[in-house]
Design a protein around this motif. Structure first.
Motif, PDB file in Angstrom:
ATOM      1  N   UNK A  71     -32.163  30.495   0.081  1.00 42.51           N
ATOM      2  CA  UNK A  71     -32.385  29.146   0.598  1.00 42.51           C
ATOM      3  C   UNK A  71     -33.815  29.013   1.099  1.00 42.51           C
ATOM      4  N   UNK A  72     -34.205  27.776   1.364  1.00 40.78           N
ATOM      5  CA  UNK A  72     -35.553  27.501   1.839  1.00 40.78           C
ATOM      6  C   UNK A  72     -36.478  27.185   0.683  1.00 40.78           C
ATOM      7  N   UNK A  73     -37.704  26.826   1.006  1.00 40.87           N
ATOM      8  CA  UNK A  73     -38.674  26.520  -0.038  1.00 40.87           C
ATOM      9  C   UNK A  73     -40.077  26.693   0.520  1.00 40.87           C
ATOM     10  N   UNK A  74     -41.017  26.703  -0.384  1.00 46.36           N
ATOM     11  CA  UNK A  74     -42.431  26.791  -0.027  1.00 46.36           C
ATOM     12  C   UNK A  74     -43.200  25.951  -1.034  1.00 46.36           C
ATOM     13  N   UNK A  75     -44.129  25.138  -0.569  1.00 52.80           N
ATOM     14  CA  UNK A  75     -44.922  24.312  -1.471  1.00 52.80           C
ATOM     15  C   UNK A  75     -46.325  24.170  -0.905  1.00 52.80           C
ATOM     16  N   UNK A  76     -47.322  24.432  -1.731  1.00 53.94           N
ATOM     17  CA  UNK A  76     -48.720  24.261  -1.337  1.00 53.94           C
ATOM     18  C   UNK A  76     -49.223  22.941  -1.929  1.00 53.94           C
ATOM     19  N   UNK A  77     -49.627  22.023  -1.078  1.00 56.15           N
ATOM     20  CA  UNK A  77     -50.153  20.731  -1.515  1.00 56.15           C
ATOM     21  C   UNK A  77     -51.671  20.773  -1.429  1.00 56.15           C
ATOM     22  N   UNK A  78     -52.344  20.604  -2.545  1.00 60.56           N
ATOM     23  CA  UNK A  78     -53.800  20.608  -2.596  1.00 60.56           C
ATOM     24  C   UNK A  78     -54.297  19.210  -2.234  1.00 60.56           C
ATOM     25  N   UNK A  79     -54.663  19.008  -0.973  1.00 57.91           N
ATOM     26  CA  UNK A  79     -55.088  17.680  -0.515  1.00 57.91           C
ATOM     27  C   UNK A  79     -56.501  17.324  -0.962  1.00 57.91           C
ATOM     28  N   UNK A  80     -57.221  18.271  -1.550  1.00 58.80           N
ATOM     29  CA  UNK A  80     -58.560  17.978  -2.062  1.00 58.80           C
ATOM     30  C   UNK A  80     -58.490  16.920  -3.159  1.00 58.80           C
ATOM     31  N   UNK A  81     -57.389  16.883  -3.876  1.00 64.17           N
ATOM     32  CA  UNK A  81     -57.231  15.948  -4.983  1.00 64.17           C
ATOM     33  C   UNK A  81     -56.786  14.554  -4.535  1.00 64.17           C
ATOM     34  N   UNK A  82     -56.527  14.370  -3.249  1.00 65.34           N
ATOM     35  CA  UNK A  82     -56.080  13.079  -2.726  1.00 65.34           C
ATOM     36  C   UNK A  82     -57.259  12.299  -2.160  1.00 65.34           C
ATOM     37  N   UNK A  83     -57.188  10.980  -2.260  1.00 69.98           N
ATOM     38  CA  UNK A  83     -58.186  10.136  -1.618  1.00 69.98           C
ATOM     39  C   UNK A  83     -58.039  10.256  -0.113  1.00 69.98           C
ATOM     40  N   UNK A  84     -59.109  10.021   0.621  1.00 67.33           N
ATOM     41  CA  UNK A  84     -59.038  10.016   2.084  1.00 67.33           C
ATOM     42  C   UNK A  84     -58.089   8.916   2.541  1.00 67.33           C
ATOM     43  N   UNK A  85     -57.350   9.194   3.592  1.00 67.51           N
ATOM     44  CA  UNK A  85     -56.415   8.217   4.130  1.00 67.51           C
ATOM     45  C   UNK A  85     -55.183   8.883   4.697  1.00 67.51           C
ATOM     46  N   UNK A  86     -54.247   8.054   5.130  1.00 69.34           N
ATOM     47  CA  UNK A  86     -53.002   8.545   5.725  1.00 69.34           C
ATOM     48  C   UNK A  86     -51.926   8.656   4.664  1.00 69.34           C
ATOM     49  N   UNK A  87     -51.171   9.748   4.726  1.00 72.90           N
ATOM     50  CA  UNK A  87     -50.086  10.010   3.791  1.00 72.90           C
ATOM     51  C   UNK A  87     -48.855  10.453   4.575  1.00 72.90           C
ATOM     52  N   UNK A  88     -47.695  10.257   3.969  1.00 76.88           N
ATOM     53  CA  UNK A  88     -46.445  10.750   4.536  1.00 76.88           C
ATOM     54  C   UNK A  88     -45.747  11.601   3.486  1.00 76.88           C
ATOM     55  N   UNK A  89     -45.382  12.797   3.880  1.00 70.90           N
ATOM     56  CA  UNK A  89     -44.632  13.700   3.012  1.00 70.90           C
ATOM     57  C   UNK A  89     -43.180  13.679   3.463  1.00 70.90           C
ATOM     58  N   UNK A  90     -42.280  13.480   2.518  1.00 71.65           N
ATOM     59  CA  UNK A  90     -40.853  13.426   2.833  1.00 71.65           C
ATOM     60  C   UNK A  90     -40.125  14.488   2.027  1.00 71.65           C
ATOM     61  N   UNK A  91     -39.321  15.298   2.705  1.00 69.54           N
ATOM     62  CA  UNK A  91     -38.493  16.317   2.063  1.00 69.54           C
ATOM     63  C   UNK A  91     -37.041  15.927   2.292  1.00 69.54           C
ATOM     64  N   UNK A  92     -36.262  15.909   1.221  1.00 68.80           N
ATOM     65  CA  UNK A  92     -34.845  15.558   1.314  1.00 68.80           C
ATOM     66  C   UNK A  92     -34.018  16.765   0.896  1.00 68.80           C
TER      67      UNK A  92
END
Length: 56
Positions: free
Chosen positions: A17-38
């Motif tokens: 069980x469980x998970x791991x995820x690396x999000x490369x934020x360099x590829x995102x535009x500057x600004x506010x984001x929300x990450x949702x895990x279900x």
């Protein structure tokens, strides 16, 4: 492996069980984001976790 989760929920019979995820934020535009895990349980009940992030 998450033996701590398995110890609490042995009825699921899953020590992976469980998970791991690396999000490369360099590829995102500057600004506010929300990450949702279900998470979906064996009875199809869901649990949501959200986390805000300000990419600069």
């Amino acid at each position: 492996m998450r033996n701590d989760v398995f110890d609490v929920y042995p009825q699921y019979g899953n020590k992976n069980s469980g998970f791991h995820y690396m999000l490369d934020t360099v590829k995102l535009f500057n600004g506010k984001y929300t990450l949702k895990v279900v998470e979906i349980g064996s009875s199809w009940r869901t649990n949501n976790q959200t986390k805000g992030h300000n990419n600069k």
